[in-house]
Design an enzyme around this catalytic site. Structure first.
Site, short mmCIF file in Angstrom:
data_model
loop_
_atom_site.label_atom_id
_atom_site.label_comp_id
_atom_site.label_asym_id
_atom_site.label_seq_id
_atom_site.Cartn_x
_atom_site.Cartn_y
_atom_site.Cartn_z
N ALA A 198 -8.87 1.20 -9.81
CA ALA A 198 -7.55 1.01 -9.20
C ALA A 198 -7.49 1.64 -7.81
O ALA A 198 -6.92 1.06 -6.88
CB ALA A 198 -6.47 1.61 -10.09
N GLY A 207 15.94 1.35 16.34
CA GLY A 207 16.91 1.28 15.25
C GLY A 207 16.62 0.13 14.31
O GLY A 207 16.88 0.22 13.10
N CYS A 251 -11.13 3.95 -15.01
CA CYS A 251 -10.08 2.97 -14.66
C CYS A 251 -9.52 3.32 -13.29
O CYS A 251 -9.26 2.44 -12.46
CB CYS A 251 -8.94 3.01 -15.66
SG CYS A 251 -9.44 2.75 -17.35
N GLU A 283 -2.21 8.02 -8.52
CA GLU A 283 -3.65 7.75 -8.66
C GLU A 283 -4.47 8.79 -7.90
O GLU A 283 -5.41 8.44 -7.19
CB GLU A 283 -3.97 6.34 -8.17
CG GLU A 283 -3.10 5.32 -8.86
CD GLU A 283 -3.88 4.22 -9.51
OE1 GLU A 283 -5.10 4.36 -9.66
OE2 GLU A 283 -3.25 3.22 -9.89
N GLY A 284 -4.12 10.04 -8.09
CA GLY A 284 -4.80 11.12 -7.38
C GLY A 284 -4.04 11.44 -6.12
O GLY A 284 -3.94 10.59 -5.24
N ILE A 299 8.52 2.40 17.14
CA ILE A 299 8.44 1.28 18.08
C ILE A 299 9.59 0.29 17.84
O ILE A 299 10.16 -0.25 18.78
CB ILE A 299 7.06 0.58 17.97
CG1 ILE A 299 5.96 1.51 18.49
CG2 ILE A 299 7.05 -0.74 18.73
CD1 ILE A 299 4.55 0.99 18.29
N GLY A 357 -0.10 16.20 -14.46
CA GLY A 357 -0.27 15.16 -13.45
C GLY A 357 -1.69 15.19 -12.90
O GLY A 357 -2.56 14.44 -13.35
#
Lengths: 392, 248
Positions: free
Chosen positions: A250, A348, A246, A371-372, A345, A144
């Protein structure tokens, strides 16, 4: 779901830093989102289904590869325009933005940047309209944050390449027509190769039971002795800098996009706080609510200025990987914090699909990792300022 | 057909209206302008008519200052071929209609479309006055416009009190546009880029002055809070409607 009455916060008049054309792009995409996406997104997310019918719409509005040249059917816009489009899409849902940014930055960009003229002409116009959809194969089950360790590989069989391996966590995989796959050649060099649906031995099983990006399709790419024609190799790149280039594109879009999710949470929380009456007055009257809203707006304003400046640098081709890392990490972090505060805020109501908050919050848990990861981006900044890599 | 669409810009419908200190002009600080929605329908219909017949041009025209150029650029992004801006401050309907007519008389348009009214001042006069200046037929408040099957004639449905009527009109003509005529189009990135290179011509005005001089603006009275009556308080409700609201 209630009517989408979103208006973006602009405390520092950042709009004045944009051109008339940027504002027209922003208003147009927002108008599209309010008309076509806001009314349906909650339902698709609840059912964990990707709204496939929006693909041609996203193509028609020009959300796929807007900053690539017009001669390939793309928008020919600048990088700030691209950022604005991602922001408006993610303001609706990170999954929709993911679909568009994978297509534009991770599929069309490498074909444009590293591909042959024949490849550009074959793929880009159809990807721009959405007639073809693409996905990007880099992450593997065991690799990864360290993509350089990938095991997916191909061997030269004379008139074709034989591809083997597997990729996972791939957005758009289940329906993609093509995949830009990063794999090692026999010399161990990372190369980009375009795999097309229908090639024997290529399958894309869908990843189910996600609690995040539920309106976006995620899957695996499995290559079992896939014969890929030699003309599908991206000729003009070799090494990890290919996929990382790339990802720069992104991640830049994510920096703008995640801020859009934050702005939606803030806008919803502000409206809710002004309308919700407790102790005979709007809860916006209470100091603790004002503190939350004021801190949200402060972070959003800082994020807007950061993204705008990064966009200017990107237009001048001066934005560095480390600068992009900082913006991606910052936007996602503040968006997550803002989503959590906004959820409180809303009380429910923030739990339900009546409001977008919980959906944004869950989506952002993916965005903070893909993406990191959050931590890797911090270490990229650390490496940039010390000159020492803490992860290699 | 060569179609001219008259566009005005109006404050976005979410604008909180405020006036200058002397109440003579709108406080424009922070106001976002949009194409008047009825004019946007006119533009869309113009594009549809030419797409259906496969020819002609669509020109948009505006009487006003350079601050309106973003909305003209948007009209070009939506699909108009060219834009014209008459450099005059629009002060009343007759002045705008006269300036438009003077420009149109030097051109060769088959059809002029306008919105039924602008949603800021709501006078609804420019279309009618323009048809008088040009001596062209007028169809007001059109809800559909289609080719009539015969060259130079359009079939138009229009709203009337309590119903609709269908008419045919010979060109050249002026038609004002009503809701339901069509759905506005959202500009796409290719259109926005194409708009960069489309001509936006600035034309000197005739110098026609307004008939009216503005004295002041005023905001409507602030809306009163809602009062609720229980189901068994009918008498109190009727009393309030009589004495306070004075509607019974």
């Amino acid at each position: 779901m209630r009517t989408d009455t979103y208006q973006h916060p602009d405390h520092y008049l950042v709009d004045e830093l944009l051109t008339d054309e940027h504002r027209l792009i922003r208003d147009s995409v927002r108008q599209y989102v309010k008309k076509e996406l806001s009314p349906i997104i909650e339902d698709y997310a609840q059912r964990a289904e990707f709204p496939k019918h929006i693909i041609p719409q996203l193509g028609a509005i020009g959300a796929f590869g807007p900053s690539l040249p017009a001669e390939y059917g793309c928008g020919g816009m600048d990088q700030i325009s691209y950022g604005i489009i991602m922001q408006e899409l993610e303001r609706c849902d990170s999954g929709i933005r993911s679909t568009a940014s994978v297509q534009g930055s991770l599929v069309m960009y490498p074909i444009y940047k590293y591909g042959s003229e024949e490849q550009r002409r074959k793929y880009l116009p159809k990807l721009a309209t959405g007639e073809w959809m693409g996905c990007f194969g880099l992450t593997e089950p065991d690799h990864g944050s360290n993509p350089g360790g990938m095991t997916t590989n191909f061997v030269d069989k004379g008139d074709h390449y034989l591809l083997n391996g597997a990729k996972m966590w791939i957005s758009n995989a289940p329906f993609a027509d093509i995949a830009v796959v990063w794999a090692k050649d026999e010399a161990g060099k990372i190369r980009g190769i375009i795999v097309e649906r229908g090639m024997e031995g290529f399958t894309t099983p869908e990843t189910h039971n996600k609690w995040s990006l539920r309106a976006s399709a995620t899957g695996e790419l499995v290559f079992s002795n896939v014969r890929v024609p030699k003309e599908n190799l991206l000729p003009n790149i070799s090494g990890l800098k290919g996929p990382l280039g790339c990802l720069d594109s992104a991640r830049y879009g994510i920096a703008w996009g995640a801020l859009g999710a934050a702005m939606d949470c803030y806008d919803s929380a502000k409206q809710y706080a002004l309308q919700r009456i407790q102790f005979d007055k709007p809860i916006a009257s209470f100091q603790l609510i004002q503190k939350k809203l004021a801190e949200m707006l402060t972070e959003i304003t800082k994020g807007q200025l950061l993204c705008w400046r990064l966009g200017v640098l990107k237009n001048e081709d001066r934005a560095t990987t480390a600068q992009i890392s900082m913006a991606k990490r910052n936007s996602v972090e503040i968006a997550l914090n803002i989503a959590r505060e906004a959820r409180q805020i809303h009380g429910g109501m923030g739990i339900t699909g009546e409001y977008p908050i919980m959906r944004h919050m869950m989506n952002l848990e993916s965005v903070v990792t893909y993406e990191g990861t959050h931590d890797i981006h911090l270490l990229i900044t650390g490496m940039d300022l010390t000159g020492i890599s803490a992860f290699r | 057909m060569n179609i001219l669409v008259c566009l005005s810009q109006v404050p976005d419908t979410t604008t909180k209206i405020a006036f200058s200190a002397d109440n003579k002009s709108l406080n424009k600080t922070g106001v976002q302008y949009i194409i008047n929605p009825y004019d946007e329908l006119a533009l869309t219909k113009a594009l549809e008519l030419n797409e259906a017949t496969g020819g002609g041009t669509v020109t948009v025209i505006h009487v006003g200052g350079a601050d309106a150029e973003p909305v003209l650029r948007k009209a070009l992004a939506i699909g108009a071929d060219q834009a014209v801006r008459i450099e005059a401050e629009p002060l009343d309907s007759r002045q705008v209609a006269a300036e438009l007519a003077a420009y149109i008389q030097g051109q060769s348009y088959d059809l002029v479309l306008t919105g039924r009214e602008s949603i800021d001042y709501n006078c609804g006069l420019v279309g009618g006055m323009l048809s008088q200046y040009l001596d062209w037929p007028l169809v007001n408040v059109a809800t559909s416009i289609d080719p009539a099957g015969q060259a130079g004639v359009l079939a138009v449905s229009r709203d009337m009190d309590g119903g609709r009527e269908k008419v045919e009109v010979s060109l050249p003509a002026v038609i004002t546009c009503q809701k339901e005529l069509t759905e506005p189009r959202i500009p796409n990135m290719r259109g926005i880029m194409a708009a960069r290179s489309k001509p936006l011509q600035v034309v000197s005005p005739q110098g026609i002055g307004p008939d009216l001089s503005l004295l002041s603006h005023a905001l409507p009275p602030a809306r009163q809070a809602c009062r609720y009556f229980e189901a068994d308080q009918m008498d109190a409700l009727v009393e309030a409607l009589r004495q306070q609201a004075k509607v019974l």
